[in-house]
Design an enzyme around this catalytic site. Structure first.
Site, PDB file in Angstrom:
ATOM      1  N   ASP A 138     -57.568  19.336   6.319  1.00 27.27           N
ATOM      2  CA  ASP A 138     -57.149  19.183   4.937  1.00 27.27           C
ATOM      3  C   ASP A 138     -56.528  17.651   4.502  1.00 27.27           C
ATOM      4  OD1 ASP A 138     -56.455  21.418   2.508  1.00 27.27           O
ATOM      5  OD2 ASP A 138     -54.332  20.183   3.592  1.00 27.27           O
TER       6      ASP A 138
ATOM      7  N   TYR B 130     -56.992  11.957   0.663  1.00 24.11           N
ATOM      8  CA  TYR B 130     -55.564  10.814   0.432  1.00 24.11           C
ATOM      9  C   TYR B 130     -54.624  10.545   0.992  1.00 24.11           C
ATOM     10  CZ  TYR B 130     -56.358  14.746  -3.606  1.00 24.11           C
ATOM     11  OH  TYR B 130     -57.170  15.568  -4.619  1.00 24.11           O
TER      12      TYR B 130
ATOM     13  N   GLU C 122     -62.576  18.517   5.413  1.00 20.93           N
ATOM     14  CA  GLU C 122     -62.299  18.994   3.888  1.00 20.93           C
ATOM     15  C   GLU C 122     -61.921  17.521   2.524  1.00 20.93           C
ATOM     16  OE1 GLU C 122     -59.745  21.153   0.557  1.00 20.93           O
ATOM     17  OE2 GLU C 122     -59.089  19.636   1.606  1.00 20.93           O
TER      18      GLU C 122
ATOM     19  N   GLN D 215     -61.347  23.374  -9.312  1.00 21.10           N
ATOM     20  CA  GLN D 215     -61.620  24.729  -9.547  1.00 21.10           C
ATOM     21  C   GLN D 215     -61.578  25.476 -10.121  1.00 21.10           C
ATOM     22  OE1 GLN D 215     -58.837  24.357  -5.151  1.00 21.10           O
ATOM     23  NE2 GLN D 215     -59.903  22.559  -4.699  1.00 21.10           N
TER      24      GLN D 215
END
Length: 581
Positions: A248, A252, A289, A397
């Site tokens: 996940d 970043y 992801e 999103q």
């Protein structure tokens, strides 16, 4: 002779019981025996297939269910019992959203990966699920909870802590404070700089990097301590029998001055190499992801990693909205084969993911339709404007259940259109995943959104009691979806090769799968919004025959909010354009 068996409504099956607000042309479906002679070798039925066979790397090529440990029933025991009783043959894999002790964000602020939250279950529950299903678990490479042992030691001992280098010191990273140009480049997920000031128990303060919420402290993955933490925690997690580990927010984790601090090369490949090394030690696979331009996922897939097809949800809505399969066909022709396909997740439908896959004007109009007509709520990413020195929001999103999104667009045909979207997903290259709310064709949960303190994601995170979930299972649309799942799981064609026919008209979609003599072909008409599938099945004499799956007949084509053409003005379905009939 090749015979076509019709998969259609059967009067002996239970009739639909729908309210006036749910009037639909959906019919209960069942294989029936009548045959239709379509000739010795109808064109297109056994057309050559050109795409390469997908290597699933030991991952079961069956529908995966994505759910929280406590959102169907109260815990993992309830979930297991529900699946055993109701989902036999329909689900082969299980993606468990975080079940570890956590301090926030629905489990995505893990305190440790070595324990199961006692309110959700035990490791025995996890082991039992892993023996029955291909289990996927979560690992957050980028961050950990401030309640973790490591960060608590950081706060207690300050620079003397062994974990002091494990976290990213804001001022040290920038050599002071970032410039306005630095802030403008950083990819951020909140309307402020990604930094958190924490109080040390010695009395001082320290600024640390914090991409998401204050309950998610970024890890310095390039430090020895950060690498050691990842090795220790991920090794322990992979030893619990998981077939897949979902990484996940890993994009970043790579930060460099003068960049967006997102998915930085070559550093990102070093992070993935480390995770892959740990996963391979237990024969576990990784799922990456990342919500980014589709080229990023293609790049990941080219290196052998499993990826998500986050482009599919909005591309299908795009096809429904603009009555064209052109962009969808293009994507199905170039998309990775080693991917997990989705229409819905615990997050939302990604906007960046379809960048470049449709005309920009269409995407803008689609975004307006999704938000204003379909009632989908966006969550945002933020861009710093160095001139105003303020953060400006950009939709990241859209949050909405997929059933609600389709239902708002086609209220008289919501079940049919929902099943059409799922059939397209099932014929897309990759392994399909269905979010638990989607499996039950769930509606938007406005109360859950309000209870989530302003986060729009709660709208698609309804908590079902066992009784409620079993009641939802009785709805005809859910029963039809479960039968589709069992078909997708069991038909041999889906272990073969796939081909997208680009020779048909723009509003038509034709996708074929073939494995030896076994064949399955989807024919969808995006102008008249109808579909059927022709598949080989074993006949009474033991020989393969073609049979047709369809969900009723449409009295008139449904209209969407973006199409002002009267149904009477539309051309009839052009069946002759489909190669087999």
């Amino acid at each position: 002779m090749v015979h076509l068996h019709s998969f259609s409504a059967d009067a002996g099956l239970r009739a639909l019981c729908l309210t006036n607000q749910q009037q639909t042309d959906l019919k209960t479906v069942k294989w029936v025996s009548e045959t239709v002679d379509v000739g010795d070798n109808p064109p297109g039925v056994f057309a050559p297939i050109s795409e390469g066979l997908a290597d699933h790397q030991g991952v079961r090529n069956q529908i995966q269910l994505s759910t929280y440990a406590h959102h169907i029933g109260n815990n993992l025991t309830d979930l297991y019992d529900f699946m055993e009783k109701n989902l036999q043959g329909a689900v082969g894999g299980l993606h468990l959203l975080p079940f570890y002790p956590s301090s926030g964000d629905g489990g995505f602020a893990p305190i440790t990966y070595k324990e199961v939250d006692p309110e959700k279950g035990t490791w025995s529950d996890i082991d039992r699920l892993a023996k029955k299903y291909d289990l996927m678990v979560e690992f957050m490479v980028n961050h950990i909870s401030p309640a973790s042992q490591e960060f608590q030691d950081f706060l207690a001992k300050g620079p003397e802590s062994e974990f002091w280098p494990m976290f990213i010191h804001w001022n040290e990273f920038w050599g002071g404070e970032p410039t306005l140009d630095d802030l403008e480049r950083i990819r951020t997920r909140k309307p402020e700089a990604p930094v958190l000031t924490v109080d040390l128990k010695s009395g001082g303060q320290e600024k640390v990097w914090c991409t998401f919420s204050p309950q998610q402290i970024d890890i310095n993955v390039s430090s020895k301590q950060g690498e050691a933490f990842i090795r220790d925690q991920m090794k322990a997690l992979c030893s619990r029998g998981a077939r897949l580990v979902r990484l996940d927010a890993f994009g970043y984790a790579t930060k460099k001055r003068g960049t967006s601090c997102f998915f930085q090369e070559p550093e990102v490949w070093k992070v993935l190499d480390l995770a892959e090394e740990l996963a391979n030690a237990t024969d576990t696979r990784m799922l990456c992801e990342v919500h980014e331009s589709y080229q990023t996922n293609i790049s990941l897939a080219e290196r052998g990693y499993w990826v998500y097809d986050f482009a599919l949800p909005l591309l299908i809505l795009h096809a429904f909205t603009f009555h064209t399969a052109k962009n969808l066909r293009r994507w199905l022709s170039i998309c990775p084969k080693r991917q997990i396909t989705v229409l819905d997740t615990h997050d939302g439908m990604g906007i960046d993911d379809i960048s470049g896959l449709a005309e920009v004007a269409d995407v803008d109009e689609l975004a307006h339709t999704v938000e204003c007509t379909l009632g989908c709520d966006p969550n945002f990413k933020y861009i710093f404007n160095k001139h105003t020195q303020k953060y400006e929001s950009r939709p990241h999103q859209f949050n909405c259940t997929y059933f609600s999104a389709v239902g708002r667009a086609f209220p008289q045909h919501r079940e049919r259109m929902y099943l059409m979207a799922r059939v397209i997903q099932f014929f897309t290259p990759g392994i399909p995943m269905i979010y638990y709310v989607g499996l039950l064709a769930g509606e938007n949960d406005l109360q859950a959104m309000r209870d989530s303190l302003g986060s729009s994601r709660g709208i698609n995170r309804h908590r079902y009691s066992i009784n409620e979930a079993e009641q939802e299972l009785q709805r005809p649309v859910v029963q039809a979806l479960l039968e589709l799942c069992r078909f997708r799981n069991s038909h041999p064609a889906f272990n073969g090769e796939t081909h997208v026919n680009d020779e048909v008209e723009d509003h038509l979609l034709e996708v074929s799968w073939r494995n030896g003599e076994h064949k399955a072909t989807l024919y969808a008409d995006l102008r008249n919004l109808c579909f059927h599938s022709d598949v080989t099945m074993e006949g009474k004499n033991g020989k393969l025959e073609l049979r047709r799956y369809e969900v009723g007949e449409m009295a008139s084509p449904p209209t969407s909010g973006t199409d002002d053409m009267q149904s009477s003005q539309r051309p009839a379905p052009q069946k002759q354009a489909f190669a087999d009939v």
